[in-house]
Scaffold this motif. Structure first.
Motif, PDB file in Angstrom:
ATOM      1  N   GLU A 255      -8.627  17.069  43.553  1.00  0.00           N
ATOM      2  CA  GLU A 255      -7.391  17.259  42.827  1.00  0.00           C
ATOM      3  C   GLU A 255      -7.596  16.736  41.414  1.00  0.00           C
ATOM      4  O   GLU A 255      -7.938  15.573  41.225  1.00  0.00           O
ATOM      5  N   LEU A 256      -7.384  17.577  40.412  1.00  0.00           N
ATOM      6  CA  LEU A 256      -7.583  17.173  39.028  1.00  0.00           C
ATOM      7  C   LEU A 256      -6.242  16.879  38.387  1.00  0.00           C
ATOM      8  O   LEU A 256      -5.242  17.519  38.690  1.00  0.00           O
ATOM      9  N   PHE A 257      -6.231  15.909  37.483  1.00  0.00           N
ATOM     10  CA  PHE A 257      -5.020  15.508  36.814  1.00  0.00           C
ATOM     11  C   PHE A 257      -5.190  15.699  35.314  1.00  0.00           C
ATOM     12  O   PHE A 257      -5.574  14.781  34.589  1.00  0.00           O
ATOM     13  N   ASP A 258      -4.936  16.915  34.842  1.00  0.00           N
ATOM     14  CA  ASP A 258      -4.991  17.236  33.416  1.00  0.00           C
ATOM     15  C   ASP A 258      -6.291  16.785  32.768  1.00  0.00           C
ATOM     16  O   ASP A 258      -6.299  16.162  31.713  1.00  0.00           O
ATOM     17  N   CYS A 259      -7.402  17.053  33.410  1.00  0.00           N
ATOM     18  CA  CYS A 259      -8.688  16.688  32.818  1.00  0.00           C
ATOM     19  C   CYS A 259      -9.753  17.608  33.398  1.00  0.00           C
ATOM     20  O   CYS A 259      -9.546  18.309  34.372  1.00  0.00           O
ATOM     21  N   SER A 260     -10.910  17.604  32.757  1.00  0.00           N
ATOM     22  CA  SER A 260     -12.006  18.453  33.208  1.00  0.00           C
ATOM     23  C   SER A 260     -12.950  17.723  34.143  1.00  0.00           C
ATOM     24  O   SER A 260     -13.908  18.311  34.631  1.00  0.00           O
ATOM     25  N   MET A 261     -12.687  16.441  34.406  1.00  0.00           N
ATOM     26  CA  MET A 261     -13.570  15.667  35.267  1.00  0.00           C
ATOM     27  C   MET A 261     -13.378  16.095  36.722  1.00  0.00           C
ATOM     28  O   MET A 261     -12.259  16.324  37.170  1.00  0.00           O
ATOM     29  N   GLU A 262     -14.489  16.195  37.449  1.00  0.00           N
ATOM     30  CA  GLU A 262     -14.438  16.656  38.839  1.00  0.00           C
ATOM     31  C   GLU A 262     -15.470  15.915  39.674  1.00  0.00           C
ATOM     32  O   GLU A 262     -16.592  15.680  39.234  1.00  0.00           O
ATOM     33  N   ILE A 263     -15.062  15.514  40.866  1.00  0.00           N
ATOM     34  CA  ILE A 263     -15.978  14.881  41.813  1.00  0.00           C
ATOM     35  C   ILE A 263     -16.609  15.979  42.660  1.00  0.00           C
ATOM     36  O   ILE A 263     -15.903  16.824  43.214  1.00  0.00           O
ATOM     37  N   VAL A 264     -17.931  15.953  42.772  1.00  0.00           N
ATOM     38  CA  VAL A 264     -18.660  16.975  43.518  1.00  0.00           C
ATOM     39  C   VAL A 264     -19.461  16.299  44.619  1.00  0.00           C
ATOM     40  O   VAL A 264     -20.158  15.307  44.382  1.00  0.00           O
ATOM     41  N   ALA A 265     -19.356  16.826  45.841  1.00  0.00           N
ATOM     42  CA  ALA A 265     -20.110  16.283  46.962  1.00  0.00           C
ATOM     43  C   ALA A 265     -21.560  16.734  46.904  1.00  0.00           C
ATOM     44  O   ALA A 265     -21.856  17.880  46.540  1.00  0.00           O
ATOM     45  N   ASP A 266     -22.468  15.832  47.233  1.00  0.00           N
ATOM     46  CA  ASP A 266     -23.886  16.170  47.293  1.00  0.00           C
ATOM     47  C   ASP A 266     -24.094  17.207  48.392  1.00  0.00           C
ATOM     48  O   ASP A 266     -23.695  16.993  49.538  1.00  0.00           O
ATOM     49  N   PRO A 267     -24.705  18.357  48.070  1.00  0.00           N
ATOM     50  CA  PRO A 267     -24.888  19.402  49.094  1.00  0.00           C
ATOM     51  C   PRO A 267     -25.804  18.968  50.235  1.00  0.00           C
ATOM     52  O   PRO A 267     -25.819  19.612  51.281  1.00  0.00           O
ATOM     53  N   ALA A 279     -22.640   9.162  52.454  1.00  0.00           N
ATOM     54  CA  ALA A 279     -22.469  10.428  51.740  1.00  0.00           C
ATOM     55  C   ALA A 279     -22.451  10.118  50.246  1.00  0.00           C
ATOM     56  O   ALA A 279     -21.986   9.052  49.829  1.00  0.00           O
ATOM     57  N   TRP A 280     -22.963  11.049  49.448  1.00  0.00           N
ATOM     58  CA  TRP A 280     -23.066  10.846  48.012  1.00  0.00           C
ATOM     59  C   TRP A 280     -22.161  11.823  47.276  1.00  0.00           C
ATOM     60  O   TRP A 280     -22.005  12.980  47.681  1.00  0.00           O
ATOM     61  N   TYR A 281     -21.582  11.346  46.158  1.00  0.00           N
ATOM     62  CA  TYR A 281     -20.691  12.152  45.333  1.00  0.00           C
ATOM     63  C   TYR A 281     -21.034  11.929  43.858  1.00  0.00           C
ATOM     64  O   TYR A 281     -21.493  10.856  43.469  1.00  0.00           O
ATOM     65  N   PHE A 282     -20.780  12.953  43.039  1.00  0.00           N
ATOM     66  CA  PHE A 282     -21.172  12.913  41.635  1.00  0.00           C
ATOM     67  C   PHE A 282     -19.999  13.286  40.736  1.00  0.00           C
ATOM     68  O   PHE A 282     -19.123  14.055  41.119  1.00  0.00           O
ATOM     69  N   ARG A 327     -12.226   7.366  37.749  1.00  0.00           N
ATOM     70  CA  ARG A 327     -11.397   7.227  36.550  1.00  0.00           C
ATOM     71  C   ARG A 327     -12.298   7.065  35.338  1.00  0.00           C
ATOM     72  O   ARG A 327     -13.305   6.377  35.382  1.00  0.00           O
ATOM     73  N   TYR A 328     -11.891   7.698  34.246  1.00  0.00           N
ATOM     74  CA  TYR A 328     -12.642   7.575  33.000  1.00  0.00           C
ATOM     75  C   TYR A 328     -11.688   7.802  31.832  1.00  0.00           C
ATOM     76  O   TYR A 328     -11.181   8.902  31.645  1.00  0.00           O
ATOM     77  N   TYR A 329     -11.420   6.751  31.086  1.00  0.00           N
ATOM     78  CA  TYR A 329     -10.567   6.841  29.904  1.00  0.00           C
ATOM     79  C   TYR A 329      -9.266   7.584  30.190  1.00  0.00           C
ATOM     80  O   TYR A 329      -8.873   8.487  29.466  1.00  0.00           O
ATOM     81  N   GLY A 330      -8.589   7.217  31.266  1.00  0.00           N
ATOM     82  CA  GLY A 330      -7.309   7.829  31.596  1.00  0.00           C
ATOM     83  C   GLY A 330      -7.404   9.093  32.413  1.00  0.00           C
ATOM     84  O   GLY A 330      -6.404   9.556  32.962  1.00  0.00           O
ATOM     85  N   MET A 331      -8.594   9.700  32.520  1.00  0.00           N
ATOM     86  CA  MET A 331      -8.768  10.878  33.356  1.00  0.00           C
ATOM     87  C   MET A 331      -9.017  10.425  34.796  1.00  0.00           C
ATOM     88  O   MET A 331      -9.718   9.441  35.034  1.00  0.00           O
ATOM     89  N   VAL A 332      -8.434  11.143  35.732  1.00  0.00           N
ATOM     90  CA  VAL A 332      -8.540  10.774  37.140  1.00  0.00           C
ATOM     91  C   VAL A 332      -8.907  11.999  37.957  1.00  0.00           C
ATOM     92  O   VAL A 332      -8.350  13.079  37.769  1.00  0.00           O
ATOM     93  N   ALA A 333      -9.866  11.840  38.861  1.00  0.00           N
ATOM     94  CA  ALA A 333     -10.231  12.904  39.800  1.00  0.00           C
ATOM     95  C   ALA A 333     -10.312  12.299  41.192  1.00  0.00           C
ATOM     96  O   ALA A 333     -10.634  11.116  41.358  1.00  0.00           O
ATOM     97  N   ARG A 334     -10.007  13.110  42.202  1.00  0.00           N
ATOM     98  CA  ARG A 334     -10.005  12.619  43.572  1.00  0.00           C
ATOM     99  C   ARG A 334     -10.711  13.622  44.486  1.00  0.00           C
ATOM    100  O   ARG A 334     -10.715  14.823  44.219  1.00  0.00           O
ATOM    101  N   ILE A 335     -11.275  13.109  45.574  1.00  0.00           N
ATOM    102  CA  ILE A 335     -11.816  13.971  46.612  1.00  0.00           C
ATOM    103  C   ILE A 335     -11.570  13.294  47.963  1.00  0.00           C
ATOM    104  O   ILE A 335     -11.696  12.071  48.099  1.00  0.00           O
TER     105      ILE A 335
END
Length: 455
Positions: A255-267, A279-282, A327-335
């Motif tokens: 779920e993205l919150f007004d930002c381009s940052m995204e959490i991606v699961a290691d395939p 499990a690893w995430y990037f 979290r990064y400078y106010g940007m938030v991403a979740r998985i």
């Protein structure tokens, strides 16, 4: 970080005026098409913190300069205005400061434009520039060190509990008096004028956690040197609105919150995360992102296997669902993270016993009895099914293997060669996993000059 290139301190006579209260985020004087940001420090105390003001030709010389900004700032924030707090005079070096923020100390003043030392009060200033002027605390040897954070404000949304990384640099001089910046370690961070427990590390970095809402002003102090206080102002909200539309349940979702940052699961993660598993995430492109787990009773962050910047290693703790947050400078991403009870993970192994059939063939020459053994050994150890009920696919597959095995023998009419039944089914069996079918050929009747043995 921009580097200073030149420095000039104007020299004049000394008088002293009492310091005034810190001012920040006041209203602008009037509408204008151009604005600048301004900060002021007086003998080590921050007086104006990153305030946005109108850019005016205050000295009416037909140009917009550092002098105009200092006049306007005094008129707006100093009790008595520029008439009481600011004074200049013309010297052989140009226009020089005699009094700044009510202090006359013989010329120990400094000013920068966009964190670069200005060469004089007549240096031009344009829209959205940043001007910092200050009175030296060390008026004799000018040992006050100019410092600056890597950001003075943040345009995005910030909430209580968010983490903000800050970097602190100082302008220093080499043996040839060439200015350059270097990280300032050991500086104590202040919040709204009060010292905190935050201290910059050897790289000049510090990570601040917002613990209150409202406008917060951060600066810094050093116990072993005099510094011109840096400025960073942030507007922090009470809580984050995480209301989202209901979506179909998935194993993982971001779920993205007004930002381009995204959490991606290691395939290469295991299909099922169980307690004790990893499990690893990037977060690609945001190497300084801070990770956290919403419910650490379900999963935790770990560095047992080592992690690189922008990478999180998650260890399962107990069955359930939780959320990995970046979290990064106010940007938030979740998985979403799902930890599965290993008791519901079943390894299915199916093996059919060899089938033995005795057939008797007669013709007008002789009667022969042959024993045919057909084996369908189907082992599916590499197939994992997660279920709490009986899986209809498993039952169907087992019945299919058994049926195929039981129907592989076909009795040929007298005088004809028997045909192989399960040769045609071999390809189908392989579709279901690691099924190995052996003995698929019949032993053909040994007839003189008619046929050879086939296996």
């Amino acid at each position: 970080m921009k580097k200073a290139t030149s420095f000039l301190a104007a020299m004049t006579a000394l008088t002293v005026s009492a310091p005034f209260v810190l001012t920040a985020f006041a209203e602008t004087v009037s509408d204008s098409s151009q604005y600048v940001y301004v900060s002021c420090a007086c003998q080590g105390d921050l007086e104006i913190a990153n305030q946005r003001i109108q850019l005016l030709d205050a000295d009416e010389d037909g140009s917009l300069t550092v002098n105009d900004v200092i006049i306007t700032a005094h008129n707006q924030f100093y009790d008595g205005g520029a008439a009481e707090g600011y004074k200049t005079k013309t010297t052989e070096w140009g226009n020089s400061i005699v009094r700044l923020w009510g202090v006359e100390n013989g010329g120990s003043y400094g000013y920068t434009v966009n964190d670069q030392f200005a060469s004089g009060l007549s240096d031009p200033v344009s829209d959205e520039d940043y001007v910092y002027f200050y009175v030296y605390k060390d008026a004799k040897t000018y040992s006050d060190t100019y410092t600056m954070f890597d950001m003075r404000s943040f345009d995005g949304d910030l909430y209580v509990g968010d983490v903000m990384p800050l970097h602190l640099d100082a302008i220093v001089y080499d043996e040839n008096w060439v200015a350059h910046t270097e990280p300032l370690a050991g500086a104590v961070i202040t919040k709204d004028g009060e010292r905190t427990d935050y201290v910059t590390d050897e790289n000049g970095d510090v990570y601040l956690t917002f613990d209150q809402s409202g406008t917060v002003i951060y600066s810094a102090e050093c116990d072993d040197k005099i510094i011109v206080p840096p400025v960073a102002c942030f507007n922090v909200a009470d809580s984050e609105d995480t209301t989202t539309e209901t979506e179909p349940e998935q194993t993982t979702t971001t779920e993205l919150f007004d930002c381009s940052m995204e959490i991606v699961a290691d395939p290469f993660n295991d299909p099922v995360l169980v307690p004790g598993g990893y499990a690893w995430y990037f977060v690609h492109g945001y190497m300084d992102a801070e990770f956290s787990i919403e419910d650490e009773s379900i999963a935790v962050l770990t560095d047992k296997h080592g992690t690189s910047p922008g990478t999180a290693c998650v260890e399962g703790v107990a069955p359930g669902e939780t959320t990995l947050i970046a979290r990064y400078y106010g940007m938030v991403a979740r998985i979403r993270i799902v930890v599965t009870d290993p008791a519901t993970t079943t390894t299915v192994t199916t093996q059919t016993a060899p089938q033995t059939t005795t057939e008797t063939f007669e013709d007008d020459i002789f009667t022969t009895t042959e024993t045919i053994t057909t084996t369908a050994d189907t082992t599916t150890d590499d197939e994992i099914y997660t279920t709490t009920d009986e899986d209809p696919f498993i039952t169907t597959a087992t019945e299919l293997f058994t049926t195929i095995t039981e129907t592989t023998v076909t009795t040929a009419p007298s005088g004809e060669l028997p045909q192989t039944g399960n040769n045609d089914m071999t390809g189908l069996l392989f579709l279901f996993g690691t099924c190995i079918v052996t003995g698929t050929g019949y032993t053909i009747l040994k007839r003189s000059g008619v046929a050879e043995d086939a296996e």
